[in-house]
Design a protein around this motif. Structure first.
Motif, PDB file in Angstrom:
ATOM      1  N   GLU A 216       0.875  -1.162   0.000  1.00  0.00           N
ATOM      2  CA  GLU A 216       0.000   0.000   0.000  1.00  0.00           C
ATOM      3  C   GLU A 216       0.914   1.214   0.000  1.00  0.00           C
ATOM      4  O   GLU A 216       1.979   1.197   0.602  1.00  0.00           O
ATOM      5  CB  GLU A 216      -0.874   0.000   1.248  1.00  0.00           C
ATOM      6  CG  GLU A 216      -1.954   1.039   1.208  1.00  0.00           C
ATOM      7  CD  GLU A 216      -2.931   0.903   2.371  1.00  0.00           C
ATOM      8  OE1 GLU A 216      -2.658   1.497   3.428  1.00  0.00           O
ATOM      9  OE2 GLU A 216      -3.946   0.211   2.211  1.00  0.00           O
ATOM     10  N   SER A 217       0.512   2.261  -0.716  1.00  0.00           N
ATOM     11  CA  SER A 217       1.313   3.478  -0.725  1.00  0.00           C
ATOM     12  C   SER A 217       1.482   3.982   0.702  1.00  0.00           C
ATOM     13  O   SER A 217       0.549   3.946   1.500  1.00  0.00           O
ATOM     14  CB  SER A 217       0.624   4.548  -1.568  1.00  0.00           C
ATOM     15  OG  SER A 217       1.168   5.818  -1.293  1.00  0.00           O
ATOM     16  N   SER A 218       2.675   4.473   1.023  1.00  0.00           N
ATOM     17  CA  SER A 218       2.875   5.037   2.358  1.00  0.00           C
ATOM     18  C   SER A 218       2.326   6.471   2.426  1.00  0.00           C
ATOM     19  O   SER A 218       2.362   7.093   3.484  1.00  0.00           O
ATOM     20  CB  SER A 218       4.358   5.012   2.722  1.00  0.00           C
ATOM     21  OG  SER A 218       5.110   5.628   1.715  1.00  0.00           O
ATOM     22  N   LEU A 219       1.826   6.978   1.312  1.00  0.00           N
ATOM     23  CA  LEU A 219       1.201   8.311   1.308  1.00  0.00           C
ATOM     24  C   LEU A 219      -0.311   8.160   1.443  1.00  0.00           C
ATOM     25  O   LEU A 219      -0.900   7.211   0.927  1.00  0.00           O
ATOM     26  CB  LEU A 219       1.556   9.053   0.006  1.00  0.00           C
ATOM     27  CG  LEU A 219       3.055   9.149  -0.309  1.00  0.00           C
ATOM     28  CD1 LEU A 219       3.269   9.920  -1.610  1.00  0.00           C
ATOM     29  CD2 LEU A 219       3.813   9.826   0.828  1.00  0.00           C
ATOM     30  N   LYS A 220      -0.933   9.140   2.125  1.00  0.00           N
ATOM     31  CA  LYS A 220      -2.352   8.996   2.465  1.00  0.00           C
ATOM     32  C   LYS A 220      -3.290   9.268   1.291  1.00  0.00           C
ATOM     33  O   LYS A 220      -4.468   8.955   1.354  1.00  0.00           O
ATOM     34  CB  LYS A 220      -2.719   9.969   3.593  1.00  0.00           C
ATOM     35  CG  LYS A 220      -2.117   9.594   4.936  1.00  0.00           C
ATOM     36  CD  LYS A 220      -2.879  10.247   6.087  1.00  0.00           C
ATOM     37  CE  LYS A 220      -2.718  11.750   6.134  1.00  0.00           C
ATOM     38  NZ  LYS A 220      -1.429  12.152   6.769  1.00  0.00           N
ATOM     39  N   TYR A 221      -2.752   9.911   0.237  1.00  0.00           N
ATOM     40  CA  TYR A 221      -3.633  10.326  -0.849  1.00  0.00           C
ATOM     41  C   TYR A 221      -3.291   9.610  -2.145  1.00  0.00           C
ATOM     42  O   TYR A 221      -2.250   8.972  -2.266  1.00  0.00           O
ATOM     43  CB  TYR A 221      -3.567  11.847  -1.035  1.00  0.00           C
ATOM     44  CG  TYR A 221      -4.159  12.589   0.137  1.00  0.00           C
ATOM     45  CD1 TYR A 221      -5.497  12.963   0.137  1.00  0.00           C
ATOM     46  CD2 TYR A 221      -3.388  12.883   1.257  1.00  0.00           C
ATOM     47  CE1 TYR A 221      -6.050  13.629   1.217  1.00  0.00           C
ATOM     48  CE2 TYR A 221      -3.931  13.548   2.341  1.00  0.00           C
ATOM     49  CZ  TYR A 221      -5.266  13.927   2.319  1.00  0.00           C
ATOM     50  OH  TYR A 221      -5.817  14.583   3.383  1.00  0.00           O
ATOM     51  N   GLN A 222      -4.188   9.768  -3.115  1.00  0.00           N
ATOM     52  CA  GLN A 222      -4.117   9.070  -4.393  1.00  0.00           C
ATOM     53  C   GLN A 222      -2.741   9.173  -5.066  1.00  0.00           C
ATOM     54  O   GLN A 222      -2.148  10.238  -5.138  1.00  0.00           O
ATOM     55  CB  GLN A 222      -5.171   9.677  -5.309  1.00  0.00           C
ATOM     56  CG  GLN A 222      -5.292   9.052  -6.675  1.00  0.00           C
ATOM     57  CD  GLN A 222      -6.342   9.790  -7.482  1.00  0.00           C
ATOM     58  OE1 GLN A 222      -7.488   9.877  -7.089  1.00  0.00           O
ATOM     59  NE2 GLN A 222      -5.950  10.341  -8.612  1.00  0.00           N
ATOM     60  N   THR A 223      -2.276   8.026  -5.560  1.00  0.00           N
ATOM     61  CA  THR A 223      -0.988   7.954  -6.258  1.00  0.00           C
ATOM     62  C   THR A 223      -1.092   8.629  -7.620  1.00  0.00           C
ATOM     63  O   THR A 223      -2.045   8.402  -8.356  1.00  0.00           O
ATOM     64  CB  THR A 223      -0.585   6.479  -6.458  1.00  0.00           C
ATOM     65  OG1 THR A 223      -0.563   5.830  -5.178  1.00  0.00           O
ATOM     66  CG2 THR A 223       0.773   6.359  -7.120  1.00  0.00           C
ATOM     67  N   ARG A 224      -0.086   9.433  -7.951  1.00  0.00           N
ATOM     68  CA  ARG A 224      -0.076  10.104  -9.256  1.00  0.00           C
ATOM     69  C   ARG A 224       0.977   9.493 -10.179  1.00  0.00           C
ATOM     70  O   ARG A 224       0.737   9.287 -11.353  1.00  0.00           O
ATOM     71  CB  ARG A 224       0.188  11.597  -9.015  1.00  0.00           C
ATOM     72  CG  ARG A 224      -0.012  12.572 -10.155  1.00  0.00           C
ATOM     73  CD  ARG A 224      -1.196  12.381 -11.006  1.00  0.00           C
ATOM     74  NE  ARG A 224      -2.490  12.853 -10.592  1.00  0.00           N
ATOM     75  CZ  ARG A 224      -2.949  14.084 -10.705  1.00  0.00           C
ATOM     76  NH1 ARG A 224      -2.202  15.055 -11.150  1.00  0.00           N
ATOM     77  NH2 ARG A 224      -4.185  14.367 -10.360  1.00  0.00           N
ATOM     78  N   CYS A 225       2.170   9.190  -9.645  1.00  0.00           N
ATOM     79  CA  CYS A 225       3.258   8.725 -10.516  1.00  0.00           C
ATOM     80  C   CYS A 225       4.199   7.804  -9.742  1.00  0.00           C
ATOM     81  O   CYS A 225       4.470   8.053  -8.566  1.00  0.00           O
ATOM     82  CB  CYS A 225       4.040   9.943 -11.032  1.00  0.00           C
ATOM     83  SG  CYS A 225       5.341   9.558 -12.212  1.00  0.00           S
TER      84      CYS A 225
END
Length: 326
Positions: A176-185
């Motif tokens: 899972e992305s470690s960022l809280k918001y939608q992945t862009r790139c």
């Protein structure tokens, strides 16, 4: 913005938003550009000349070189096209059930890869007429990057999947992305050790592929593409990431119109270029790292607007001072 000796605008830019810029595999001369104007263009950036253009039936969302004379492209018409520059002929390689969002070539395993909003990734053999396989993803494919013989796929819902292109029978890693918001790139390090992931919320994560705890301890995330205006912090999507193949440093481009260059290993910013007229939609370093292509193209973050700057592609000759770790 005045043109300088180290930076200039490409003549004859696309007539609508730029979706991707990609340099040829070995030269810093040829640049492939896909656009919302339904076209893919090949530029000679040394002569500042558009060499050729071919069409899709709808906006094109991504493109890539297979080698110096073949390109692949896909978009809202759901069709993957191959174009031969030498003969100016095209063929339809295959299709998806929904728009094609990403197109990549993996030279180590000689396969073309398309990722789609139909929640699949398809592999294509450049020598054969058929798909080498269709592989289900957990959701719509938003971005993907080739890492040697591995493929890193970012989907809706902040999921990240690592696949082994030589054995697609199972997913090698589910993350899972470690960022809280939608992945862009997502873009992989040239040394193939990991990847950089950006989100719509002014953040970038540096991730490592080796799952061992001591390597995973090195991962981190940082804020960028945020501007204080009248006491308020404005936060912008980080739309584009491009790696310098020689130095392993990377550039990020945001909807704030800025391009930053980072030394990921030492966790510091090396430089920031001047502000471009509108959002940075795509970035690409040439293979030798001497040139950076910068697509400045409004991405409708603020909805329809009348006074939008025109879409342009800037070609910047970068220096060691801007790109080499200190």
């Amino acid at each position: 913005m005045g043109e300088t000796s180290h930076e200039f605008k490409l003549n004859n830019p696309p007539g609508d938003g730029v979706s991707a810029v990609k340099f040829g595999p070995t030269s810093s001369q040829f640049l492939l550009v896909s656009s919302w104007d339904d076209s893919v263009r090949l530029y000679d950036v040394v002569a500042n000349d558009m060499r050729l253009k071919y069409q899709h039936m709808a906006p094109v969302l991504d493109c890539c070189f297979q080698d110096a004379v073949h390109s692949y492209s896909g978009g809202l018409d759901r069709v993957l096209k191959c174009f031969d520059f030498n003969t100016s002929t095209e063929r339809i390689v295959g299709s998806h059930d929904a728009p094609i969002r990403c197109v990549e070539f993996a030279p180590d395993v000689n396969v073309v890869i398309s990722g789609s909003w139909d929640s699949t990734v398809k592999l294509w053999d450049p020598r054969g007429p058929n798909a080498a396989g269709t592989f289900n993803q957990p959701d719509k494919v938003y971005t993907m990057s080739v890492c040697g013989d591995r493929l890193v796929v970012g989907t809706y819902g902040r999921r990240v999947l690592v696949w082994d292109l030589r054995n697609m029978g199972y997913v090698q890693q589910r993350r899972e992305s470690s960022l809280k918001y939608q992945t862009r790139c997502i873009r992989c390090f040239p040394n193939k050790q990991g990847y950089v992931l950006s989100s719509i919320e002014g953040r970038v994560a540096v991730e490592y592929l080796d799952p061992s705890p001591e390597v995973q301890k090195q991962k981190y995330a940082f804020k960028c593409h945020r501007i204080k205006e009248e006491g308020m912090e404005k936060i912008y999507p980080v739309n584009a990431v491009a790696f310098h193949n020689v130095y392993n440093t990377f550039a990020t481009g945001g909807s704030d119109g800025f391009v930053n260059v980072w030394d990921g290993q030492h966790k510091k910013r090396l430089c920031q270029f001047h502000r471009y007229p509108t959002s940075i939609a795509s970035l690409a370093f040439s293979n030798d790292g001497s040139v950076l292509a910068i697509a400045s193209s409004y991405l409708y973050e603020q909805g329809e607007s009348d006074n939008v700057p025109e879409d342009n592609i800037f070609i910047r000759h970068v220096t060691d001072q801007e790109t080499k770790p200190k």
